[in-house]
Write a protein that holds these residues in place. Structure first.
Motif, mmCIF file in Angstrom:
data_model
loop_
_atom_site.group_PDB
_atom_site.id
_atom_site.type_symbol
_atom_site.label_atom_id
_atom_site.label_comp_id
_atom_site.label_asym_id
_atom_site.label_seq_id
_atom_site.Cartn_x
_atom_site.Cartn_y
_atom_site.Cartn_z
ATOM 1 N N ALA A 14 33.920 52.660 28.828
ATOM 2 C CA ALA A 14 33.964 53.441 30.060
ATOM 3 C C ALA A 14 33.778 54.945 29.858
ATOM 4 N N PHE A 15 33.664 55.397 28.607
ATOM 5 C CA PHE A 15 33.603 56.832 28.341
ATOM 6 C C PHE A 15 32.343 57.188 27.564
ATOM 7 N N THR A 16 31.860 58.394 27.822
ATOM 8 C CA THR A 16 30.675 58.877 27.112
ATOM 9 C C THR A 16 31.052 59.750 25.925
ATOM 10 N N THR A 17 32.334 60.069 25.784
ATOM 11 C CA THR A 17 32.819 60.826 24.638
ATOM 12 C C THR A 17 33.910 60.021 23.937
ATOM 13 N N VAL A 18 34.119 60.292 22.667
ATOM 14 C CA VAL A 18 35.171 59.616 21.912
ATOM 15 C C VAL A 18 36.506 60.284 22.242
ATOM 16 N N LEU A 19 37.477 59.491 22.683
ATOM 17 C CA LEU A 19 38.774 60.030 23.068
ATOM 18 C C LEU A 19 39.661 60.222 21.836
ATOM 19 N N PRO A 20 40.528 61.243 21.867
ATOM 20 C CA PRO A 20 41.411 61.499 20.724
ATOM 21 C C PRO A 20 42.629 60.574 20.735
ATOM 22 N N ARG A 21 42.375 59.287 20.539
ATOM 23 C CA ARG A 21 43.458 58.311 20.596
ATOM 24 C C ARG A 21 43.884 57.902 19.191
ATOM 25 N N VAL A 22 45.181 57.634 19.063
ATOM 26 C CA VAL A 22 45.701 57.028 17.844
ATOM 27 C C VAL A 22 46.254 55.676 18.261
ATOM 28 N N ARG A 23 45.549 54.624 17.897
ATOM 29 C CA ARG A 23 45.928 53.292 18.332
ATOM 30 C C ARG A 23 45.664 52.300 17.217
ATOM 31 N N ILE A 34 43.846 49.415 15.619
ATOM 32 C CA ILE A 34 42.478 48.929 15.796
ATOM 33 C C ILE A 34 42.297 47.620 15.030
ATOM 34 N N PRO A 35 41.989 46.523 15.712
ATOM 35 C CA PRO A 35 41.645 45.295 14.991
ATOM 36 C C PRO A 35 40.475 45.564 14.054
ATOM 37 N N ILE A 36 40.550 45.067 12.839
ATOM 38 C CA ILE A 36 39.547 45.406 11.830
ATOM 39 C C ILE A 36 38.138 45.048 12.261
ATOM 40 N N GLU A 37 37.989 43.975 13.063
ATOM 41 C CA GLU A 37 36.652 43.576 13.503
ATOM 42 C C GLU A 37 36.066 44.578 14.498
ATOM 43 N N GLU A 38 36.925 45.436 15.096
ATOM 44 C CA GLU A 38 36.454 46.445 16.039
ATOM 45 C C GLU A 38 36.250 47.807 15.378
ATOM 46 N N PHE A 39 36.686 47.949 14.132
ATOM 47 C CA PHE A 39 36.655 49.256 13.484
ATOM 48 C C PHE A 39 35.217 49.708 13.202
ATOM 49 N N ASP A 40 34.876 50.909 13.719
ATOM 50 C CA ASP A 40 33.566 51.512 13.498
ATOM 51 C C ASP A 40 33.785 52.845 12.795
ATOM 52 N N PRO A 41 33.549 52.923 11.481
ATOM 53 C CA PRO A 41 33.816 54.167 10.765
ATOM 54 C C PRO A 41 32.993 55.352 11.267
ATOM 55 N N LEU A 42 31.831 55.085 11.874
ATOM 56 C CA LEU A 42 30.986 56.177 12.351
ATOM 57 C C LEU A 42 31.663 57.000 13.452
ATOM 58 N N ARG A 43 32.611 56.384 14.147
ATOM 59 C CA ARG A 43 33.336 57.114 15.193
ATOM 60 C C ARG A 43 34.237 58.198 14.602
ATOM 61 N N TYR A 44 34.504 58.121 13.329
ATOM 62 C CA TYR A 44 35.462 59.044 12.726
ATOM 63 C C TYR A 44 34.813 59.975 11.699
ATOM 64 N N LEU A 45 33.515 59.895 11.561
ATOM 65 C CA LEU A 45 32.810 60.702 10.561
ATOM 66 C C LEU A 45 32.086 61.882 11.205
#
Length: 216
Positions: free
Chosen positions: A194-203, A205-216
């Protein structure tokens, strides 16, 4: 013996004909199954601002409501009836936003309170109650535990699918307990996109959903 064997077949054929006629005349049976998307806009906006961003969201940080309705359509592969509840107790409506909702296919529902009642909550509760008597599935976009009784009642219908959309880490804990009874949880950012920007969330994350590019 032969005559006795024929009669049930004749009665069965007549019964099937009557059932077929009744089916064709019953609009509830011929209407395609729908998903009712119930949006608690105030709750989503408040949770985004106070819990996720710790400030008032900028326009580009707000949810893209068209993406949410599109996601709701994909969840169970059926038409969506999107209802967006607004607090109009002040006597005024945010007309540009209302017009944008209409353009996206939403049905805006601006409600006014007579006193100090939580008018949006009351409107949503009444709508969820009314859906008990209608076929169809339900997606609620909110974190508010005030809707727990209605969601529990909807889940009691084994033929109905019920889901909740929100920021999972801020959803009322009792909703999580309802997953064992069939409630499906969807994340606004990860699932509904629902968002066009990455939100500053700390949650978590199921490993199958983890996308390292979101944090690089």
């Amino acid at each position: 013996m032969a005559a006795a064997a024929v009669r049930p077949a004749v009665r069965g054929t007549a019964t099937l004909c009557r059932m077929s006629a009744a089916f064709s005349q019953d609009p509830e049976r011929t209407t395609p199954r729908r998903t009712y998307l119930i949006v608690d806009g105030e709750n989503i906006d408040a949770t985004l601002g106070m819990n996720v961003l710790n400030r008032r969201p900028a326009p580009e940080e707000r949810p893209r409501w068209d993406r949410i309705s599109a996601f709701a359509e994909k969840v169970w592969s059926q038409d969506v009836v999107p209802l967006f509840f607004l607090n109009a107790t002040s006597g005024q409506m945010p007309m540009p936003f209302v017009q944008a909702l209409l353009a996206m296919g939403y049905k805006p529902i601006p409600l006014a309170a007579q006193g100090a009642e939580k008018v949006v909550d009351v409107g949503i509760q009444r709508t969820l109650d009314a859906l008990m008597d209608r076929p169809g599935d339900v997606l609620l976009a909110s974190h508010d535990g005030d809707f727990l009784p209605q969601i529990e009642a909807l889940l009691a219908d084994d033929d109905r699918r019920v889901g909740l959309i929100g920021f999972r880490e801020f959803v009322n804990a009792r909703f999580t307990e309802l997953e064992q009874r069939g409630l499906t949880m969807y994340d606004l950012e990860a699932d509904a996109d629902a968002f066009t920007t990455v939100l500053p969330r700390v949650r978590i994350i199921p490993i199958e959903e983890f996308d390292p590019l979101r944090y690089l």
